[in-house]
Design a protein around this motif. Structure first.
Motif, PDB file in Angstrom:
ATOM      1  N   PRO A 285      -2.184  -8.076 -13.469  1.00  0.00           N
ATOM      2  CA  PRO A 285      -0.993  -7.750 -14.659  1.00  0.00           C
ATOM      3  C   PRO A 285      -1.504  -6.985 -16.054  1.00  0.00           C
ATOM      4  O   PRO A 285      -0.415  -6.581 -16.247  1.00  0.00           O
ATOM      5  N   SER A 286      -2.666  -7.156 -16.057  1.00  0.00           N
ATOM      6  CA  SER A 286      -3.616  -6.166 -16.912  1.00  0.00           C
ATOM      7  C   SER A 286      -3.320  -4.137 -16.659  1.00  0.00           C
ATOM      8  O   SER A 286      -2.243  -3.564 -17.987  1.00  0.00           O
TER       9      SER A 286
ATOM     10  N   VAL B 153       3.854  -3.816  -7.572  1.00  0.00           N
ATOM     11  CA  VAL B 153       2.825  -4.169  -6.948  1.00  0.00           C
ATOM     12  C   VAL B 153       1.997  -4.459  -7.660  1.00  0.00           C
ATOM     13  O   VAL B 153       1.186  -5.480  -6.868  1.00  0.00           O
ATOM     14  N   ALA B 154       1.547  -4.252  -8.776  1.00  0.00           N
ATOM     15  CA  ALA B 154       0.435  -4.481  -9.482  1.00  0.00           C
ATOM     16  C   ALA B 154      -0.213  -5.623 -10.026  1.00  0.00           C
ATOM     17  O   ALA B 154      -0.496  -6.952  -9.594  1.00  0.00           O
TER      18      ALA B 154
ATOM     19  N   ASP C 269       1.059  -1.237   0.007  1.00  0.00           N
ATOM     20  CA  ASP C 269      -0.089  -0.026  -0.347  1.00  0.00           C
ATOM     21  C   ASP C 269       0.717   1.189  -0.001  1.00  0.00           C
ATOM     22  O   ASP C 269       0.745   2.128  -0.704  1.00  0.00           O
ATOM     23  N   ALA C 270       1.691   1.254   0.639  1.00  0.00           N
ATOM     24  CA  ALA C 270       2.925   2.351   0.486  1.00  0.00           C
ATOM     25  C   ALA C 270       3.686   2.475  -0.727  1.00  0.00           C
ATOM     26  O   ALA C 270       4.047   3.682  -0.739  1.00  0.00           O
ATOM     27  N   ALA C 271       4.112   1.641  -0.984  1.00  0.00           N
ATOM     28  CA  ALA C 271       4.965   1.367  -1.616  1.00  0.00           C
ATOM     29  C   ALA C 271       4.252   2.296  -3.006  1.00  0.00           C
ATOM     30  O   ALA C 271       4.790   2.859  -3.723  1.00  0.00           O
ATOM     31  N   ALA C 272       3.134   1.289  -3.802  1.00  0.00           N
ATOM     32  CA  ALA C 272       1.948   2.020  -4.439  1.00  0.00           C
ATOM     33  C   ALA C 272       1.489   3.807  -4.113  1.00  0.00           C
ATOM     34  O   ALA C 272       1.872   4.386  -5.322  1.00  0.00           O
TER      35      ALA C 272
END
Length: 617
Positions: free
Chosen positions: A195-196, A188-189, A158-161
């Motif tokens: 992946p999309s 993160v995705a 969450d923080a990375a995104a």
């Protein structure tokens, strides 16, 4: 009131007692003041510093005492002086720097110190250092990208995104920052099973800005079947520095693109060479891709060996999968029990569920199979299938078919089929998927559903020995289901399946054929074949404790006796020096050698390296 005049338990000092206040300031950030440090910071003679330490020795909750005496602003000024003194003396530690920043000290020199320290810190330490750097006055925009990478490294998705989005949406972000943020956002995705979204990030970024991160774009775009876009990112840009990272990324991109071609044999070699250039501590270590490709090639032994390159949840799950294919179902089951599914991200949870289903299927454990499928149904709605999830989705496909509930996961099956179709049915990846299709048709008792998968495998056979083996097995199994088993063909196909890590399926083919032949002697022989395969698989190569080396360990032992270094052995066997070191450690444990010289003596006595030694002049 002075400290000397105060009654016991007093919570204030004389505001004019600068030396005592300096001591309290040092103690408030976790330092145990010594006279020389206090003398340096407060510009006092050492005897006066000793007196200040003694006057404050009995005080507790020094932060409250300090604020109560000089107030918040005065406290900050004292701590700034402490920070400056420690920096000037070159004795500021990271922990003290974090404490100073957390206490409200904003100082360019302190922010710079924390930034430099965070950039080289261990992954578990870096996030708090980056946060402290910002608190000390570092530019949040300039630090957002490395802060995002630091959060990703410790699994704080969450923080990375959030940090990555800060960079991507800031018009002032330079290309390097945007590139790093795109890598974090795409990772993160992927880990969240989207992946999309990862692919869309790199389509937006474009090849011109991807630089040496082009491999990350290829990983994301190949995952969703967009080969054309992936190819536009291939090749390291001419301006990229010729670092190990650049070379590694180029090899990863080349390997993945080769894996979706009609001639995939070069894919594994490129990925293994990438592993040799990788840092074992990084989360994006190419070992997971190399191991996955090896499994898809029908080479679980190489997969098991290369997956020791990195220590991540994904490589551990893949290593358990390889062990299962080699017959060590107990090792796979131990990995399942030893993993807390609540701590997994969505993508790894899908792999854990697939492994759990695979083990339950091989154990004949219908209860666990039912529970696994029930838990996985929602997961399969939340997580998008991609090229790298063929195996776990295939196992869940078989589980749902066996339980008569295939319709509940049809969307995942159809999406996986569509990705492979978009890529042109690449032999390396499509072989496993259509082999699952063959088995699903067998489980459903629907020979007609088997035909298209067998036909596709037949087309792939010219490009892949693995595909040729399972294509022949598919045709053989179809004849068995039609009541026309050929015992010799069955035996040949079972041995071929066994060679490519499909021992359990090979035993089932022999058993099914035995039930459908009229001749009792032939049926008995086929059942014996099934028992032999099952028995051989039940004693995995890697679990031997009798002193006998595995094939890979024997290769390492041979070169070790010849005097090659770990790096030289690794280059000959296409593994890293670190992996060679792991193999040597296991050989020592297996042979119970007390030292290196004793190990070499034991290996020479066992005949390793002797043939080549004799051939040398």
């Amino acid at each position: 009131m002075t400290l000397d005049d105060a009654p016991a338990g007093a919570t204030a000092v004389d505001v004019r007692d600068h030396s005592a206040l300096t001591v309290l300031a040092l103690r408030s950030v976790g330092l145990d003041p010594d006279p020389y440090l206090v003398s340096e910071i407060a510009a006092l003679p050492v005897p006066d510093a000793v007196g200040a330490i003694e006057r404050t020795a009995d005080l507790t909750d020094v932060s409250s005492v300090l604020r109560g005496t000089v107030g918040p602003h005065g406290t900050t000024l004292l701590l700034r002086r402490v920070a400056t003194g420690l920096l000037d003396a070159g004795i500021l530690s990271p922990d003290t720097a974090v404490a100073l920043a957390t206490a409200g000290v904003r100082l360019p020199a302190l922010a710079d110190f924390l930034t430099r320290t965070a950039a080289s810190a261990a992954p578990t330490r870096a996030p708090s250092l980056w946060d402290a750097a910002v608190a000390a006055g570092a530019d949040p925009g300039h630090t957002a990208a490395p802060r995002a990478r630091a959060r990703l490294a410790v699994g704080d998705l969450d923080a990375a995104a959030q940090q990555a989005d800060t960079v991507l949406t800031d018009p002032a972000s330079d290309d390097e920052a945007v590139r790093g943020a795109a890598r974090v956002a795409a990772t993160v995705a992927l880990r969240r099973g989207a992946p999309s979204h990862a692919a869309s990030i790199y389509r937006w970024l474009g090849p011109a800005r991807a630089g040496s991160d082009a491999a990350h774009a290829v990983v994301s775009l190949i995952a969703v079947g967009d080969r054309a876009s992936a190819e536009s990112f291939s090749g390291a840009p001419a301006a990229a520095l010729p670092t190990s990272s650049t070379a590694r990324n180029a090899l990863v991109a080349d390997g993945l693109l080769a894996s979706v071609s009609d001639t995939p044999t070069a894919a594994l070699g490129s990925l293994l060479r990438a592993c040799a250039l990788a840092d074992p501590s990084t989360d994006d270590h190419p070992a997971s891709l190399a191991g996955l490709v090896a499994v898809h090639l029908g080479d679980p032994r190489t997969a098991r060996d290369v997956l020791t390159e990195a220590s991540t949840t994904r490589t551990a799950l893949l290593g358990a999968w390889a062990a299962m294919l080699l017959g060590d179902v107990d090792a796979a089951e131990a990995r399942i029990r030893g993993t807390d599914p609540d701590c997994l991200d969505r993508r790894d949870l899908l792999w854990w569920s697939g492994l759990r289903a695979a083990v339950a299927r091989r154990r004949g454990d219908t209860g666990t199979l039912t529970a696994t499928l029930a838990d996985a149904r929602r997961l399969l709605v939340e997580v998008e299938p991609d090229l790298y999830t063929v195996l776990p989705i295939g196992e869940l496909w078989l589980a749902s078919t066996r339980l008569g509930d295939a319709g509940r996961i049809r969307h995942a099956v159809e999406r996986t089929s569509a990705i492979l179709a978009d890529l042109g049915e690449p032999p390396l990846w499509a072989t496993a998927w259509h082999w699952y299709g063959v088995q699903a048709a067998i489980l459903a008792g629907a020979p007609a559903d088997l035909v298209p998968h067998a036909r596709t495998l037949g087309a792939l056979a010219a490009h892949s020995p693995h595909a040729a083996a399972v294509a022949a097995a598919g045709r053989c199994w179809l004849r068995v289901l039609q009541g026309e088993p050929d015992a010799d063909d069955v035996r040949a196909c079972t041995r071929s399946l066994e060679r490519f890590g499909h021992s359990w399926e090979a035993a089932r083919l022999a058993s099914d054929a035995a039930l459908r032949v009229d001749d009792t002697r032939t049926a008995t022989a086929l059942l014996q074949t099934a028992r032999e395969i099952t028995s051989a698989a039940a004693v995995p190569e890697a679990s031997s404790s009798t002193g006998e080396l595995t094939d890979r360990e024997a290769e390492v032992a041979h070169h070790l006796v010849l005097g090659l270094t770990y790096r030289e052995i690794g280059s000959r066997l296409y593994i890293s020096a670190k992996t060679v070191e792991h193999h040597v450690a296991r050989i020592r444990r297996r042979l119970d050698a007390g030292s290196r010289s004793e190990l070499l003596s034991m290996l020479r006595a066992a005949g390793y390296g002797q043939q080549e030694e004799r051939e040398q002049p």
